[in-house]
Scaffold this motif. Sequence first.
Motif, short mmCIF file in Angstrom:
data_model
loop_
_atom_site.label_atom_id
_atom_site.label_comp_id
_atom_site.label_asym_id
_atom_site.label_seq_id
_atom_site.Cartn_x
_atom_site.Cartn_y
_atom_site.Cartn_z
N LEU A 30 17.91 43.19 -11.14
CA LEU A 30 17.14 43.44 -9.92
C LEU A 30 17.03 44.94 -9.62
O LEU A 30 16.01 45.42 -9.13
N ARG A 72 9.44 40.72 -7.57
CA ARG A 72 10.73 40.04 -7.61
C ARG A 72 11.75 40.80 -6.75
O ARG A 72 12.54 40.20 -6.03
N ALA A 73 11.72 42.12 -6.87
CA ALA A 73 12.65 42.94 -6.08
C ALA A 73 12.39 42.78 -4.60
O ALA A 73 13.33 42.76 -3.79
#
Lengths: 359, 377
Positions: free
Chosen positions: A276, A337-338
Motif C-alpha cells: 500500500l 487502492r491507496a
Amino acid sequence: MTVRHLLVAAAPGDATTASAFETRDAAAAVTGERGEVYARFIDPALADDVLPLEALTSTAPLADDVLVFHASIGDPVVYDVVAARTDRLVVVYHNVSPASAFARWDPTFAPLLAEGRAQIAALASRCTVAITPSEFNAHDLRSWNFRDVRVVPLVIDVARRLGAAGGDPPEGSPASAAGDPLLLFVGQLQPHKRPELLVEMAHILATYSLPDAHLVLAGAHRLPAFVSTVKAFAHDLRAPVTFTGAVDDAEIGRLYRRADVFVTASDHEGFCAPVLEAMAFGVPVVARACGAIREVAGDAAVLIPAGEGPVVFAEAVATVARDHAVRAELVERGRRRAVAFAPDVLRRRLADAMAEVLA
Amino acid sequence: MPADDASDAVPDVDALVDVVRRRVEERRAAGDYPDGLEARLDAHFERVAARRPEPYDAGRLRARLGAVDESLAFDAARITAESGVPGGAALHRAVAKAVSRQTSGVLEQVSEFARAVREALYELAKAVEHPFGHRHPDLLGAVDEALDRLAGMERSLAAGETVDRSSEAARFAARQRAGRPGRDEWLRQLAARFTGGPVADLASNDGALLSVLRASGVDAFGVEPEGALAEATRAAAPGAEVHVADPVVWLRGTAAGSLGGISALAYVATLDAGSLGHLLRGAARALRPGGVLVLEAPNPASLDALLVDVPLDPLATRAVHPAYLSALAAAAGFAGVELMWSVTSAATAAAVPAGALPEPLLDALVAPREYALVAIR
C-alpha cells in the motif's frame, strides 16, 4: 471501563506497535479515557509512551475492564499474564511468521514461532472478540476456534510516516543507486519473504532483458545466517542488488520516490503494508500472490501465481518497466487502492469496530 | 526508464500474467532463456546455503549429560562377584565382605567427586547453550546494529571506489617507469591498438601515454583524479582535455557506448578486487561495440616487476595476473581478449651463462616487465 493494550515488544516503525497505538486511540474515542499500552520489551525511544509489563501485572482489573492483546509472536511470560487476567480479552492478531521457513536457518528461533501460534490458539476460549487485518489471518483464527472474528485492515498512514523527506538523496543514500529501472523491496530480510527469489529475478532481468536494472532490498537483517547466504548468492551471480540493512523512515520515503517498480516475492504476509505504501507513492507493484497480498493489492498489482518461477517474475517486471500504458494503468489503480485504504477511512472502520467491541 | 513496448491502448492489466507467460514461452523457444535456468539458480542457492557452517545442535550436549546422569549410581552391589574359577565367586564375595567398609568409603568419595563434576558440567552446558537460547531484544539489536554498520561500509565502498592517490606518489611511480629502454616503443605499440576515438586515458598521471596517443593521431583525452597531475598531463599533451575525476566513478557517469577506446597505464595494480570489477564493467558499458580497451600492468611472472616495479610504486597494491584480468574482462562482456608483452630483458639473458640457472628462474629474470590486456567490446 478501562481499556489496556498489551504487546510483547514495542518499537518505533514496527507495524504491530503502530497498530497498538491506533487501537488505543480508537478505544479512547469510545471510552473517553486514554488507555495505556504495555509491553515486555520496550525500545528506549518509546519509554514515554509504553509502560512495562510489570505495571500491568500490578493492576487488578475490574469486572468491565478490557485487555486488548496484540498477538504477533510467542512469549511465554506475556501469554501467562494474559491467561491469568480476568478482564475481558480482545485479541488483535497480526499473524506469526511460519516456523517452517526458519527451521533451517535458526533452529532455536523456529520452535518459538511454533509455540507462538500455539499460545495464541490457546487464548481462543478466553477471547470475546478477535480483530485481524485480513481474511488470510482470519482463517488462522477460525481454525483455532476463535468465535467472533472481525477483519479490519491496518491503518497505514504513509504521509505521516514517510512523507517528510524530500529533495535529492544525500551522498551514500541507497536511493541514489544507479538503476534503470530501480526495483525496490521493503521489509525485513527473513526467509519467508524469499529475498533469494528476488535476487534470481534481478539476475535474470539484468542478464536477459534490462541490463541496467538494479534491485534495492531495504530492511533490517534479523537473521545473520540467512542474510549472509543471500548476500553470498547475489555476489556469486553478480546480481545487481544493494542490501541496505535497516534504514530510517526518511530513507524509505526517498526510496519509494526513486523506485520504478515495487517487488515482493514473499510466501507469507498477514497484511503487507509496503504494497500500500508503494501504491501511495505511485509505484507500480509486482508481487507473488501469496498470503494476504491479493486482498491488499486487489486488482492494482501484477500478481504472479505462487507456482511461477523468477523468469516469469522478471518478464512481468520488464513489461511494467517498459510499457508506459501498463505502468500508467497500474499506477492509477494503485492510487485508487491507496485511497480506499486511506488512513481516515480505516480509522473510521477501526473506531466503529472498537465501538461495537466495547459496547 | 526504457520504453520500447509503449502503446496507446488501455492495457488489459488483469490478463498481463497470461501475456507474460506467453512471452516467456516464446523467448524460451527462441533460446533467449537457457534451458533449466531456474533449476540451476535454485541449485546454486542450495550450494551457497550448504557452504555455511551448521549451528551446533545443543541436543547432542544434553544427550551426553544424560549419559553422565545414568552412570552416577555408584553401588558396591554393581561390582560383580562372578568368576570362571571353581570357588572363585565365593572367594570374591568373602573378600568383598572383608573389605566392604573400605569399598563403601571409596565409593562415597567417587560419588562425591562425580556429583561435583556433574554439576560443573551442567553449569558449563548452560554457559555454552546460553548464546543459542537467549533471545533478548538487546542481543538482536546489537547484531542488527553491527550488520547495519557493515551495510553502511558496503554502501560507502560501492559509492566511492576511489584510490588514495597523492600526486607525489603518482609522480614517483611514473618516474620509475619513464626512460626505461624500450619504454617509448612499448607505448607506441599500445597506442597503435586503437582504431578510433574518443579514447579516455584513465589515471593519465604524467601524460606519458596520452602524449603518444595524440602524437599518433588518436582523438584522446585524460582522466586523472589529482589536480596537480592533471596539469602535468596537460603539459605533456598540449591541447588535450583532462578531466579531474576518479576514473572508476567517472566511467560510471559516462554515457553508454560513447567511447571508442579506454587505456590505462599501471592503474589496475592500484585497485582492489571490487574496484577492478567496477572498472571493467564500467569500461564495457562506456565503450561502443568494437571499442578497444588497453590495460597495462606489471607482469607478475617477472622478477623485476615483482621485486622492483611493484614495491617502488607507492600506489600499487599487487601485481594482477594476466589470466585473472582476462577472465574479468571476458566476464564483463569483452570479446577478443588478448595479451601483449613488453620486450624481454635481452641484456639480462645475455649476461647469464648458458645452463647457469634453472630454466624457470631464468624465465622469471628475463620475462617482460609489463603486459597489456587488449579487449574488444
